[in-house]
Design an enzyme around this catalytic site. Structure first.
Site, PDB file in Angstrom:
ATOM      1  N   GLU A  78      -4.577   2.355  -4.522  1.00  0.00           N
ATOM      2  CA  GLU A  78      -3.127   2.511  -4.353  1.00  0.00           C
ATOM      3  C   GLU A  78      -2.540   1.247  -3.736  1.00  0.00           C
ATOM      4  OE1 GLU A  78      -5.425   4.072  -2.533  1.00  0.00           O
ATOM      5  OE2 GLU A  78      -4.714   4.603  -0.531  1.00  0.00           O
TER       6      GLU A  78
ATOM      7  N   ASP B 201       0.859  -1.184   0.000  1.00  0.00           N
ATOM      8  CA  ASP B 201       0.000   0.000   0.000  1.00  0.00           C
ATOM      9  C   ASP B 201       0.900   1.240   0.000  1.00  0.00           C
ATOM     10  OD1 ASP B 201      -3.048   0.739   0.701  1.00  0.00           O
ATOM     11  OD2 ASP B 201      -1.681   2.175   1.646  1.00  0.00           O
ATOM     12  N   ILE B 202       0.569   2.213  -0.838  1.00  0.00           N
ATOM     13  CA  ILE B 202       1.375   3.437  -0.865  1.00  0.00           C
ATOM     14  C   ILE B 202       1.016   4.263   0.369  1.00  0.00           C
ATOM     15  CG2 ILE B 202       1.950   5.538  -2.153  1.00  0.00           C
ATOM     16  CD1 ILE B 202       1.095   4.101  -4.712  1.00  0.00           C
TER      17      ILE B 202
END
Ligand code: C2E
Length: 352
Positions: free
Chosen positions: A261, A218-219
């Site tokens: 994301e 996950d960003i």
């Protein structure tokens, strides 16, 4: 259309929502095509959906909602909509092509049946007729033979055209199938392709008693980033992370964009320690680069990612493996982000 919207359209609120969608489309000068209507139903009915967020961002940035913009959003977030249209088109051409082949075959069959009958009659008559009658019979047979030959030539040429057309249709269907499995923004595999891959590879790993590891990514702070720099730059950051993860996922490894994301990588045949080393290298590469805003050349700073890793255990199903990898991802988030955590091993997350 997603299940939520589907059920809303069969609820007592359906007409109210449809009117609201049309009003919103009119207010924003959007043509009421079926695809646009589906997207704007998401906008009015599922305000927290990714489609609604995307439309909101477009409205705020003043970008006109053209049919092309609608198609792009649908291709990214409603792949089923694009797919069904294309499959319908391809299916229609295929069935037209098959109709024309059947007609040609039927006509050739009728001609050769008539020819067979003529031959049978001729054979019977030849035995008992005089020479003038035989000559007339031979002339008749010559005409019939020429007709059958011409019909066969026409059939051959039609079959050659049809084979070419079927080849083109097959390629087109193959392209549609690839598109349906690919995330339009990053060109990585999409969620559907990931689900299929996980189902297949977890089953194989269990059957053959081989290792398999799943990493979810996950960003970090992506929402803040998007709010600060806008969705276009946000999209580029997603593409950047995808490019690093995609490069790392070579060979049998399988990388996908799992959601907005979020990414996932399947490591068939690899143990968690190997996957951890690969993900750590990707994480370090991502966090060590200062990105630039392409339009103004401003520094965007470094992007970081959090990673959760789980290795398949006896009796694991795709869902339980995913759940453990997700748990490890949240452990990474909780302990400060920009790190990778292994599920189940009680290990401390690896910080940058
Ligand atoms: P893209 O813009 O389509 O760029 C594709 C590839 O072309 C990049 O792959 C990189 O190899 C090369 N490239 C493009 N522009 C430049 C440049 O100004 N300088 C250099 N040295 N190479 C360039 P890469 O690096 O894997 O990036 C993949 C995607 O990630 C890019 O696609 C872009 O969407 C995004 N990205 C990467 N770096 C940045 C950045 O600094 N700022 C922004 N806004 N996006 C970036």
């Amino acid at each position: 259309m997603s299940t939520d919207i589907d059920s809303l359209l069969r609820s007592p609120k359906a007409y109210l929502l449809a009117r609201k969608a049309i009003e919103a489309m009119e207010a924003h000068r959007v043509w009421p095509t079926a695809l646009n209507f589906e997207l704007w139903m998401h906008f009015v009915a599922a305000k927290d959906s990714v489609v609604a967020a995307k439309i909101n961002t477009l409205i705020q940035s003043g970008v006109p909602f053209t049919d092309q913009v609608g198609e792009q959003i649908a291709a990214e977030f409603l792949p089923g909509a694009k797919l069904s249209g294309e499959i319908l088109d391809a299916g229609k051409s295929l069935s037209e092509e098959l109709d024309s082949v059947s007609r040609a075959i039927e006509s050739a069959r009728e001609t050769s049946e008539a020819y067979g009958q003529q031959l049978a009659t001729a054979t019977e008559s030849l035995a008992e007729q005089d020479s003038d009658a035989v000559r007339a019979m031979v002339e008749n047979l010559t005409v019939a033979t020429r007709k059958v030959r011409e019909e066969n030539q026409a059939l051959e040429s039609q079959l050659a055209d049809t084979t070419d057309e079927l080849g083109r249709l097959r390629e087109h269907l193959e392209q549609v199938r690839r598109d349906a499995m690919t995330d339009a923004l990053t060109s990585l595999a999409n969620r559907k392709a990931f689900d299929e891959c996980l189902e297949r590879t977890v089953g194989q790993a269990q059957q053959k008693d081989e290792p398999l590891t799943l990493a979810v990514v996950d960003i970090d702070h992506f929402k803040n980033f998007n709010d600060t720099w806008g969705h276009q730059t946000g999209d580029q950051v997603i593409r950047y992370v995808a490019s690093v993860i995609g490069r790392m996922a070579e060979g049998a490894r399988f990388a996908a964009r799992y959601g907005g994301e979020e990414f996932a990588v399947v490591f068939p045949g690899e143990k968690a320690s190997v996957a951890l080393a690969a993900m750590e290298a990707a994480r370090e590469e991502i966090s060590s680069r200062i990105l630039k805003r392409r339009s103004t050349n401003e520094d965007l700073g470094a992007i970081t990612i959090s990673v959760g890793i789980a290795e398949v255990k006896a009796g694991d199903l795709p869902a339980s493996l995913l759940e453990r990898a997700d748990g490890a991802l949240y452990a990474s988030k909780r302990s400060g982000r920009n790190r990778s955590s292994l599920a189940d091993l009680g290990s401390e997350p690896r910080a940058a």
